[in-house]
Motif scaffolding. Structure first.
Motif, PDB file in Angstrom:
ATOM      1  N   ALA A   1     -12.773  22.647 -36.136  1.00 22.20           N
ATOM      2  CA  ALA A   1     -13.881  22.721 -36.122  1.00 22.20           C
ATOM      3  C   ALA A   1     -15.006  23.622 -36.353  1.00 22.20           C
ATOM      4  O   ALA A   1     -14.302  24.408 -37.574  1.00 22.20           O
ATOM      5  CB  ALA A   1     -14.036  23.209 -33.714  1.00 22.20           C
ATOM      6  N   GLY A   2     -16.033  22.568 -36.719  1.00 20.91           N
ATOM      7  CA  GLY A   2     -17.066  22.996 -37.935  1.00 20.91           C
ATOM      8  C   GLY A   2     -16.151  22.982 -38.921  1.00 20.91           C
ATOM      9  O   GLY A   2     -17.298  23.461 -39.870  1.00 20.91           O
ATOM     10  N   THR A   3     -15.134  21.874 -39.256  1.00 17.82           N
ATOM     11  CA  THR A   3     -15.142  22.036 -40.699  1.00 17.82           C
ATOM     12  C   THR A   3     -15.234  20.595 -41.146  1.00 17.82           C
ATOM     13  O   THR A   3     -15.173  19.582 -40.510  1.00 17.82           O
ATOM     14  CB  THR A   3     -13.840  22.517 -41.290  1.00 17.82           C
ATOM     15  N   ARG A   4     -16.150  20.205 -42.185  1.00 18.63           N
ATOM     16  CA  ARG A   4     -16.336  18.431 -42.560  1.00 18.63           C
ATOM     17  C   ARG A   4     -15.017  18.117 -43.132  1.00 18.63           C
ATOM     18  O   ARG A   4     -14.547  18.858 -43.496  1.00 18.63           O
ATOM     19  CB  ARG A   4     -17.629  18.087 -43.307  1.00 18.63           C
ATOM     20  N   VAL A   5     -14.851  16.760 -42.532  1.00 17.59           N
ATOM     21  CA  VAL A   5     -13.077  16.515 -42.417  1.00 17.59           C
ATOM     22  C   VAL A   5     -13.541  14.549 -43.161  1.00 17.59           C
ATOM     23  O   VAL A   5     -14.150  13.687 -42.819  1.00 17.59           O
ATOM     24  CB  VAL A   5     -11.742  16.676 -41.468  1.00 17.59           C
ATOM     25  N   VAL A   6     -12.335  14.294 -44.095  1.00 16.31           N
ATOM     26  CA  VAL A   6     -12.268  12.856 -43.872  1.00 16.31           C
ATOM     27  C   VAL A   6     -10.841  12.627 -44.816  1.00 16.31           C
ATOM     28  O   VAL A   6      -9.911  13.876 -45.598  1.00 16.31           O
ATOM     29  CB  VAL A   6     -13.298  12.350 -45.886  1.00 16.31           C
ATOM     30  N   THR A   7     -10.297  11.839 -44.364  1.00 19.33           N
ATOM     31  CA  THR A   7      -9.451  11.725 -44.497  1.00 19.33           C
ATOM     32  C   THR A   7      -9.122  10.003 -45.396  1.00 19.33           C
ATOM     33  O   THR A   7      -9.851   9.295 -45.377  1.00 19.33           O
ATOM     34  CB  THR A   7      -8.358  11.114 -43.259  1.00 19.33           C
ATOM     35  N   VAL A   8      -8.523  10.583 -46.205  1.00 19.89           N
ATOM     36  CA  VAL A   8      -8.070   9.204 -47.368  1.00 19.89           C
ATOM     37  C   VAL A   8      -6.772   8.499 -47.221  1.00 19.89           C
ATOM     38  O   VAL A   8      -5.811   9.089 -47.653  1.00 19.89           O
ATOM     39  CB  VAL A   8      -8.827   9.655 -48.993  1.00 19.89           C
ATOM     40  N   ASN A   9      -6.807   7.357 -46.827  1.00 20.52           N
ATOM     41  CA  ASN A   9      -5.947   6.289 -47.364  1.00 20.52           C
ATOM     42  C   ASN A   9      -4.442   6.743 -46.200  1.00 20.52           C
ATOM     43  O   ASN A   9      -3.591   6.713 -46.344  1.00 20.52           O
ATOM     44  CB  ASN A   9      -4.859   6.320 -48.705  1.00 20.52           C
TER      45      ASN A   9
END
Lengths: 351, 351
Positions: A149-157
């Motif tokens: 929570a409160g952290t930007r996240v991107v999942t790759v592959n």
DNA sequence: TTGAAAGCGTTACCAA
DNA sequence: TTGGTAACGCTTTCAA
């Protein structure tokens, strides 16, 4: 007089200010290029710049981070750094994009372990990273840990369908269509054999077949045979060798990844059937392995470098919220030839 | 009352202290496990631990870093992250060792560019890394940039002879000796051909030949032929194919790296000469490539993972000042066989 | 056009 | 056994 240096011996902002005869405030504004919004006299500006230069001043980014609550660090949580080159290419792409935006990558490897993953996430969050990238070696479904929570996240592959974070995935279905187009373009419209099972551990990549079949159908072309086997060298070799033994004769072999293609090469060489003279081969992955094969392998490539880049772009753009699928380009190779170009047909052989 | 949370919304040490009814000082000591040197009552200790737990407190590592002047970050400057898998393995090893000592890796890629290298070093030094690793894809000589004073440095798979920093290198000479021993052990004492040039761009790896020749000589064995060529597939193929054309017949081929071995396989297959039935092949690198070859390739391996580990160990041990050369173990493969085990001798063939 | 002072979250010295 | 206070190096508000 002016206290020089500190614990570390490195000049601080205060040192620069002192030497230029101004306050730390002024120095800060000048060195951050915010001279306009503060209306600094060009005279003091020069003095400060000079002082900084003479002292070899470099800002302490830790202090900056503490104050601004932004580290300009991107944490990368990856299952296997050393895993088959793929994660490394994503890393390289992510790094390139990060550097461009004055960010830096902090990495951690989980070995696929949930517990380690959680630890790493904590570690990175404690270190106040500006964002987190989850990178998987193999296109797959994952389950993100708590505490994000409160952290930007991107999942790759990889993708966690139960989470709201954007993902960057290869367009495997489109890749399948691209392979089909290559076949059609080369006039290879019959004797098409697909090697590799549909439902694989490489879960999300399974749709390659769907795209392939779908696009072929649009031109009225059908697959002649499907040889189901795990996506690796030996199983692929076994599958195709067995089929050839039973008298099967392909005109083109579609391999669901490059390791499968390598097994296919071996099986064809046993007969022998010449590539691409008698049989064309096309594959998926665009891995280094294909560059080593002779003839070199035509392969619909996973754009890992670009995926890494794109992921960072999304991560650092507060406005971005959408997932993205990335085009899989055809990496040309000598393993494909139009049928009429076949030089060696009519060699002795039978079922 | 007690001010809760701050800008970021996360509980701080002060919050924990307040909730436990103690000072920040006390809380700090307790949460750092320094309870003994402070003689804290087990009562307050419990209260603080509880408060921390309830609040889900996690220390802010940026603040810690600023205060303690130690980030527990290791900066890794590498020429090519994605380069041939090798750097990635070093990275994995370094990461494993770093995690074990509660450190984390920050990475940067230079693409072999001097200017980028300098920038990265600055970047890392500004970020107060506890140490810097310079990692090269290929065993080589390098020139470290300026601005490293006061920073611990270890060079991995590369060395700057004009700098005082410790390096971690593979023992290529010892590797050469190991290959020789493998040959001798298998009874392959004649018809030994070495493929690959001695003075190569892979500068430091050239001594492989020295070690090989030296160790063979100790048993009175000599190399039958040296085929000089760049260390890659096509050149190696050309070199060996030409020699075979001229009537050369090897009993064992020593390849100076795995890419060369790949070319050697192709050349042997053209004749054909069976591996390992008629010709044994041994190589250097222990790369993934060799695992893909059929038969799998026996190769004296570059211990990249271990080199990464060792580098971090040295970097974090203030007492360590010595460079290290790492043993190159033999990675077994099916490409070697004792001569008497040869199953397929006596096939038709001539010069 | 400039500077004083507060504050980011922690650690550590010294006094109580 | 504990807590007050300063300090790490920087940014930013506010007042001058």
């Amino acid at each position: 007089m002016s206290r020089t240096g500190t614990r570390s011996g490195k000049p601080t902002l205060t040192d620069v200010a002192a030497r230029a005869g101004v306050s730390a405030t002024t120095a800060s504004y000048i060195l951050n290029g915010r001279t306009l919004e503060m209306r600094i006299s060009s005279d003091t500006e020069e003095r400060v710049q000079l002082a900084a230069q003479e002292l070899g001043y470099r800002p302490n980014r830790t202090a900056q981070s503490l104050r601004t609550a932004s580290t300009r660090i991107i944490g990368v949580v990856t299952d296997y750094v050393a895993g088959g080159m793929f994660s490394a290419r994503i890393l390289a792409g992510a790094n390139a994009a990060a550097r461009q935006q004055d960010h830096v990558l902090m990495i951690g490897e989980t070995d696929g372990d949930t517990r380690t993953t959680t630890e790493l996430v904590h570690e990175f969050v404690d270190r106040q990273v500006d964002g987190l990238l989850f990178v998987a070696r193999t296109t797959s479904s994952i389950r993100l840990p708590q505490g994000l929570a409160g952290t930007r996240v991107v999942t790759v592959n990889c993708i966690d369908t139960s989470s709201p974070y954007p993902s960057v995935l290869p367009d495997d279905r489109g890749g399948g269509r691209r392979a089909a187009e290559a076949l059609i373009g080369a006039g290879l419209t019959d004797g098409i054999v697909v090697v590799g099972e549909d439902t694989t551990t490489e879960a999300l990549a399974g749709v390659r077949v769907d795209g392939l079949v779908e696009r072929l159908a649009e031109d009225g072309v059908r697959v002649a045979a499907r040889l189901e086997c795990p996506w690796n060298l030996d199983d692929a070799y076994g599958a195709l060798a067995g089929w050839l033994d039973r008298g099967g004769r392909p005109r083109a072999v579609v391999c669901l990844n490059d390791r499968v293609a390598w097994g296919v090469y071996h099986a064809l060489a046993d007969v022998p059937l010449a590539v691409p003279g008698e049989v064309s081969v096309i594959s998926f992955d665009g891995s280094e392995l294909g560059r080593w094969m002779r003839p070199t392998l035509a392969s619909v490539a996973l754009p890992f470098f670009e995926m890494g880049q794109e992921a960072v772009r999304i991560l650092l753009d507060p406005a971005e919220k959408e997932s993205v699928v990335m085009d899989m380009p055809l990496l040309p190779g000598d393993s494909m030839a139009a049928p009429f170009a076949a030089p060696l047909s009519g060699v002795e052989r039978e079922g």
